[in-house]
Motif scaffolding. Structure first.
Motif, PDB file in Angstrom:
ATOM      1  N   THR A 115      67.839  55.064  62.120  1.00  0.00           N
ATOM      2  CA  THR A 115      67.061  53.156  60.821  1.00  0.00           C
ATOM      3  C   THR A 115      67.085  52.971  60.005  1.00  0.00           C
ATOM      4  O   THR A 115      67.019  52.331  59.254  1.00  0.00           O
ATOM      5  CB  THR A 115      65.451  53.161  62.059  1.00  0.00           C
ATOM      6  N   HIS A 116      66.595  53.980  59.219  1.00  0.00           N
ATOM      7  CA  HIS A 116      66.315  53.724  57.650  1.00  0.00           C
ATOM      8  C   HIS A 116      67.624  53.940  57.107  1.00  0.00           C
ATOM      9  O   HIS A 116      68.040  53.072  56.416  1.00  0.00           O
ATOM     10  CB  HIS A 116      65.503  55.301  57.101  1.00  0.00           C
ATOM     11  N   SER A 117      68.320  54.584  57.378  1.00  0.00           N
ATOM     12  CA  SER A 117      70.177  54.763  56.518  1.00  0.00           C
ATOM     13  C   SER A 117      70.862  52.979  57.223  1.00  0.00           C
ATOM     14  O   SER A 117      71.230  52.934  55.557  1.00  0.00           O
ATOM     15  CB  SER A 117      70.651  55.624  57.216  1.00  0.00           C
ATOM     16  N   VAL A 118      70.163  52.813  58.096  1.00  0.00           N
ATOM     17  CA  VAL A 118      71.192  51.578  58.381  1.00  0.00           C
ATOM     18  C   VAL A 118      70.273  50.375  57.435  1.00  0.00           C
ATOM     19  O   VAL A 118      70.956  49.784  56.711  1.00  0.00           O
ATOM     20  CB  VAL A 118      70.980  51.283  59.633  1.00  0.00           C
ATOM     21  N   SER A 119      69.215  50.481  57.522  1.00  0.00           N
ATOM     22  CA  SER A 119      68.181  49.483  56.735  1.00  0.00           C
ATOM     23  C   SER A 119      69.206  49.464  55.370  1.00  0.00           C
ATOM     24  O   SER A 119      68.647  48.583  54.227  1.00  0.00           O
ATOM     25  CB  SER A 119      66.707  49.859  57.041  1.00  0.00           C
ATOM     26  N   GLY A 120      68.395  50.820  54.551  1.00  0.00           N
ATOM     27  CA  GLY A 120      69.016  50.904  53.570  1.00  0.00           C
ATOM     28  C   GLY A 120      70.544  50.985  53.252  1.00  0.00           C
ATOM     29  O   GLY A 120      71.019  49.919  52.147  1.00  0.00           O
ATOM     30  N   SER A 121      70.843  50.440  53.700  1.00  0.00           N
ATOM     31  CA  SER A 121      72.529  50.432  53.565  1.00  0.00           C
ATOM     32  C   SER A 121      73.149  48.946  53.507  1.00  0.00           C
ATOM     33  O   SER A 121      73.422  48.248  53.200  1.00  0.00           O
ATOM     34  CB  SER A 121      73.740  50.643  54.505  1.00  0.00           C
ATOM     35  N   VAL A 122      72.129  48.096  54.443  1.00  0.00           N
ATOM     36  CA  VAL A 122      72.182  46.789  54.059  1.00  0.00           C
ATOM     37  C   VAL A 122      72.198  46.062  53.446  1.00  0.00           C
ATOM     38  O   VAL A 122      72.288  44.579  52.588  1.00  0.00           O
ATOM     39  CB  VAL A 122      71.408  46.166  55.848  1.00  0.00           C
ATOM     40  N   MET A 123      70.540  46.547  53.107  1.00  0.00           N
ATOM     41  CA  MET A 123      69.804  46.289  51.530  1.00  0.00           C
ATOM     42  C   MET A 123      70.539  46.398  50.254  1.00  0.00           C
ATOM     43  O   MET A 123      71.364  44.872  49.460  1.00  0.00           O
ATOM     44  CB  MET A 123      68.548  46.764  51.343  1.00  0.00           C
ATOM     45  N   GLY A 124      71.498  47.117  49.868  1.00  0.00           N
ATOM     46  CA  GLY A 124      72.190  48.123  49.360  1.00  0.00           C
ATOM     47  C   GLY A 124      73.690  46.943  49.266  1.00  0.00           C
ATOM     48  O   GLY A 124      74.380  46.622  48.178  1.00  0.00           O
ATOM     49  N   ALA A 125      74.259  47.190  50.950  1.00  0.00           N
ATOM     50  CA  ALA A 125      75.786  45.235  50.280  1.00  0.00           C
ATOM     51  C   ALA A 125      74.819  43.891  50.309  1.00  0.00           C
ATOM     52  O   ALA A 125      75.768  43.560  49.261  1.00  0.00           O
ATOM     53  CB  ALA A 125      75.771  45.731  51.986  1.00  0.00           C
ATOM     54  N   GLY A 126      73.480  43.636  50.600  1.00  0.00           N
ATOM     55  CA  GLY A 126      73.061  42.712  50.053  1.00  0.00           C
ATOM     56  C   GLY A 126      73.279  42.539  48.143  1.00  0.00           C
ATOM     57  O   GLY A 126      73.488  41.922  47.908  1.00  0.00           O
ATOM     58  N   LEU A 127      72.608  43.517  47.814  1.00  0.00           N
ATOM     59  CA  LEU A 127      72.470  43.823  46.628  1.00  0.00           C
ATOM     60  C   LEU A 127      73.938  44.190  45.747  1.00  0.00           C
ATOM     61  O   LEU A 127      74.597  43.467  44.783  1.00  0.00           O
ATOM     62  CB  LEU A 127      71.715  45.505  45.927  1.00  0.00           C
ATOM     63  N   GLY A 128      74.883  44.389  46.437  1.00  0.00           N
ATOM     64  CA  GLY A 128      76.351  44.987  45.966  1.00  0.00           C
ATOM     65  C   GLY A 128      76.668  43.873  45.784  1.00  0.00           C
ATOM     66  O   GLY A 128      78.390  43.488  44.981  1.00  0.00           O
ATOM     67  N   ARG A 129      76.300  42.662  46.408  1.00  0.00           N
ATOM     68  CA  ARG A 129      77.595  41.431  45.944  1.00  0.00           C
ATOM     69  C   ARG A 129      76.791  40.007  45.178  1.00  0.00           C
ATOM     70  O   ARG A 129      75.741  40.315  44.717  1.00  0.00           O
ATOM     71  CB  ARG A 129      77.781  40.426  47.800  1.00  0.00           C
ATOM     72  N   LYS A 130      77.743  39.896  44.312  1.00  0.00           N
ATOM     73  CA  LYS A 130      77.093  39.039  43.144  1.00  0.00           C
ATOM     74  C   LYS A 130      76.593  37.741  44.101  1.00  0.00           C
ATOM     75  O   LYS A 130      77.299  37.339  44.922  1.00  0.00           O
ATOM     76  CB  LYS A 130      78.249  39.040  41.801  1.00  0.00           C
ATOM     77  N   GLY A 131      75.601  37.365  43.106  1.00  0.00           N
ATOM     78  CA  GLY A 131      75.046  36.464  43.625  1.00  0.00           C
ATOM     79  C   GLY A 131      73.788  36.782  45.518  1.00  0.00           C
ATOM     80  O   GLY A 131      73.459  35.693  46.484  1.00  0.00           O
ATOM     81  N   GLY A 132      74.235  38.069  45.794  1.00  0.00           N
ATOM     82  CA  GLY A 132      73.628  38.078  47.501  1.00  0.00           C
ATOM     83  C   GLY A 132      71.753  38.731  47.012  1.00  0.00           C
ATOM     84  O   GLY A 132      71.587  38.690  45.871  1.00  0.00           O
ATOM     85  N   VAL A 133      71.660  38.266  47.629  1.00  0.00           N
ATOM     86  CA  VAL A 133      69.911  38.090  47.824  1.00  0.00           C
ATOM     87  C   VAL A 133      69.354  39.154  48.595  1.00  0.00           C
ATOM     88  O   VAL A 133      69.687  38.912  49.392  1.00  0.00           O
ATOM     89  CB  VAL A 133      69.530  36.772  47.693  1.00  0.00           C
ATOM     90  N   VAL A 134      68.611  40.020  49.062  1.00  0.00           N
ATOM     91  CA  VAL A 134      67.461  40.721  49.270  1.00  0.00           C
ATOM     92  C   VAL A 134      66.437  39.746  49.517  1.00  0.00           C
ATOM     93  O   VAL A 134      65.529  40.125  48.746  1.00  0.00           O
ATOM     94  CB  VAL A 134      67.547  41.968  49.177  1.00  0.00           C
ATOM     95  N   ARG A 135      65.992  39.742  50.609  1.00  0.00           N
ATOM     96  CA  ARG A 135      64.585  39.277  50.938  1.00  0.00           C
ATOM     97  C   ARG A 135      63.672  40.331  51.097  1.00  0.00           C
ATOM     98  O   ARG A 135      62.646  40.587  51.953  1.00  0.00           O
ATOM     99  CB  ARG A 135      64.293  38.766  52.247  1.00  0.00           C
ATOM    100  N   TRP A 136      62.884  40.465  49.750  1.00  0.00           N
ATOM    101  CA  TRP A 136      62.639  41.365  49.384  1.00  0.00           C
ATOM    102  C   TRP A 136      60.874  41.159  50.822  1.00  0.00           C
ATOM    103  O   TRP A 136      59.648  43.191  50.614  1.00  0.00           O
ATOM    104  CB  TRP A 136      61.368  42.299  48.303  1.00  0.00           C
ATOM    105  N   SER A 137      60.152  40.472  51.238  1.00  0.00           N
ATOM    106  CA  SER A 137      59.389  40.545  51.625  1.00  0.00           C
ATOM    107  C   SER A 137      59.923  41.011  52.892  1.00  0.00           C
ATOM    108  O   SER A 137      59.160  41.903  53.156  1.00  0.00           O
ATOM    109  CB  SER A 137      59.011  38.687  52.145  1.00  0.00           C
ATOM    110  N   THR A 138      60.851  40.985  53.820  1.00  0.00           N
ATOM    111  CA  THR A 138      60.782  41.192  54.561  1.00  0.00           C
ATOM    112  C   THR A 138      61.318  42.831  54.347  1.00  0.00           C
ATOM    113  O   THR A 138      60.843  43.113  55.731  1.00  0.00           O
ATOM    114  CB  THR A 138      62.047  40.598  54.970  1.00  0.00           C
ATOM    115  N   ALA A 139      60.998  43.089  53.636  1.00  0.00           N
ATOM    116  CA  ALA A 139      61.918  44.802  53.231  1.00  0.00           C
ATOM    117  C   ALA A 139      60.713  45.077  53.227  1.00  0.00           C
ATOM    118  O   ALA A 139      60.386  46.661  53.458  1.00  0.00           O
ATOM    119  CB  ALA A 139      62.608  45.050  51.640  1.00  0.00           C
TER     120      ALA A 139
END
Lengths: 415, 75
Positions: free
Chosen positions: A279-303
């Protein structure tokens, strides 16, 4: 299989129930990215994940053996302690599912065991340093490792793949996502179904039904595999929505990078002897993928909410496990009370979840404007249902809120 | 309390290298395939790009197979 006592039967059934919650809690790990990017239809995705979980359960019994041989002292433990631990783990899994937050099922199980052991044998029975090295450090490391890997991979695939577009690229990313999601499902089956097998075997050893140090009996492997596959197949849609849509918006390239990173981290860590939570690995990698794209946004409130849930997992499950253990200590009727409490609260949580149904039909809808508003909109949009509700609100204003969700259910169930 | 930094570090390094490597290979493969798509649309052929693409995909498939073997022989 003589002298198969009642308490042992209860423990086995509760363990299978935990396995089931584990299944639907963790479907999101393998399939959230695949579903949210549209690589697979939601129902196809969960069916595939369930099948692979079942296959995974039969691949090896090594993990089951590490749990039933050595992690816990087999001599001192009573079936009631295991039962209490499972109660804590199940309730935490159901509660986090209700609020749609991914959290580690293994941590819930460990928390339950720790709590029940403390209540049964005192503080001294828990090794604090083991807790830090085996639980806390991995919990911090997993999302960072997976996230950094996914971020670089995403960035690279966007720079490299500027010229990759059209039908071929679309099909390619689909296939890639399905392959890496399948790998995560398979790994989950071997890891998590076997945790339950280990627990059941531990209970059987504690109850004197099988000899210490024996492998799990075939019926244990079969039923544990089936329970986790069934749970996976039902799909924890609430958690899938949070993982796939709630944390960030994923495009196919990101989905592929995230899932590949998660699969790699899970396999590499368990191979190198530093097991990290799926679970921790997948959540982390989803957030990482969100940060990796230009203009990608991670919803930190959910995180942040997710992070809080992770921190609470162990103590909360431990608390429930400890309470359950002290009640079962009162005698057979105490065990009965705990069993009734478990069933009643599971039913209550399920009932609460029906207030706002999340299933295969609306799993990809955004999370934010949730609640009564979305259900009301859903009720009004289809023309035949809409006229009915409008009539209702016009004539009797007060029960409108209770009446409007009802027309929303048929289209949801029909898809 | 002894934190196994070596194991953690190797997990980090291996994961990063393998993930980035696999995604690079896969993206190269997809680039090859979309080049063929464009070439076919213009009536040309792109043998080199397609061969390269299949080499990349074969490497990815080998990585998946290695992953499955890791799952099966997990100790």
């Amino acid at each position: 299989m003589e002298n198969f006592s009642l308490i042992l039967a209860i423990v086995v059934i509760t363990a299978l129930a935990f396995d089931f919650t584990n299944g639907f809690h963790d479907t999101a790990n393998a399939m959230a990215t695949t579903i949210s990017t549209g690589a697979l239809k939601p129902k196809v995705a969960v069916a595939m994940s369930a099948a692979l979980n079942l296959v995974g359960a039969f691949l090896s019994v090594e993990v089951a053996n590490t749990i039933s041989k050595g992690l816990v002292d087999e001599n001192g433990i009573r079936p009631e302690v295991i039962f209490a631990a499972l109660v804590g783990a199940i309730l935490w899994n159901l509660l986090t599912w209700l609020v749609g937050l991914p959290s580690s099922s293994s941590h819930a199980l460990m928390g339950g065991l720790i709590g029940a052991t403390i209540a049964s044998a005192g503080m001294g029975a828990v090794h604090g340093d083991v807790l830090v090295t085996k639980v806390l450090i991995p919990a911090l490391a997993a999302p960072i490792v997976a996230g950094v890997a996914a971020m670089f991979a995403t960035r690279l695939s966007y720079t490299l793949g500027k010229k990759a577009d059209g039908k071929a690229a679309e099909k390619g990313y689909r296939a890639g996502q399905i392959a890496s999601a399948g790998l995560v499902s398979l790994a989950h089956g071997t890891n998590d179904a076997q945790k339950t097998m280990g627990i059941i075997t531990l209970a059987l050893v504690a109850g004197g039904v099988v000899a210490p140090d024996s492998d799990p009996p075939t019926w244990v492997i079969l039923s544990a595999g089936l329970a986790i596959a069934l749970g996976t197949w039902l799909g924890g849609w609430r958690i899938i929505r949070t993982m796939g849509k709630g944390l960030t918006e994923l495009q196919p390239q990101q989905g592929f990078a995230a899932q590949t990173s998660a699969a790699t981290v899970i396999l590499a860590s368990s191979h190198l002897g530093f097991s990290l939570s799926t679970t921790h690995s997948v959540s982390g990698s989803v957030m990482g993928a969100g940060l990796g794209r230009k203009g990608g946004v991670v919803r930190w409130s959910t995180a942040t909410r997710m992070l809080v849930a992770w921190c609470l997992t162990l103590p909360a499950a431990a608390l429930v496990g400890a309470l359950a253990e002290s009640v079962t200590n009162l005698g057979d009727w105490g065990t009965a009370v705990v069993a009734v409490f478990l069933i009643a609260s599971s039913a209550a949580i399920w009932k609460l979840s029906r207030r706002e149904v999340v299933d295969a039909s609306n799993v990809n809808e955004p999370e934010e404007p949730a609640g009564v508003v979305t259900t009301a909109i859903a009720a009004v949009t289809p023309p035949p249902a809409g006229t009915v509700t409008e009539d209702l609100t016009a004539t009797i204003p007060a029960p409108a809120t209770t009446a409007s969700p009802d027309p929303a259910t048929p289209p949801a169930a029909a898809v | 309390m002894k934190i196994d930094w070596a194991a953690l570090g190797s997990v980090f390094g291996v994961s990063l290298a393998v993930t980035v490597g696999l995604v690079t290979l896969f993206t190269l493969g997809i680039m090859g395939l979309s080049r063929r798509e464009r070439a076919v649309a213009q009536g040309n052929s792109a043998t080199l790009a397609v061969t390269g693409a299949y080499v990349c995909f074969a490497a990815c498939a080998a990585a998946v197979a290695y992953g499955i073997s890791l799952i099966m022989t997990k100790a």
